[in-house]
Design a protein around this motif. Sequence first.
Motif: not given
Length: 66
Positions: A8-11, A14, A24
């Motif tokens: 769930t961490d967007a970084c 990406r 991305t």
Amino acid sequence: MRIIAFITDACAVREILSHLGEATSPPPVVLARGPPLWEMADADQGEFDPPAQPIPDYEFDQRIAC
């Protein structure tokens, strides 16, 4: 195949996508297209209607089962 993790961490997402060579960012939003053109270019409105069915030559009652 089964799910073993849900990121769930967007970084992190990406970074994984860029490592795999995937986009991305989301694709650009395009405008909706219009309805299909059923009329022929040289026909008047109502003269040509492909989905319309002709009226049958006989009387049909759906309540009567054969």
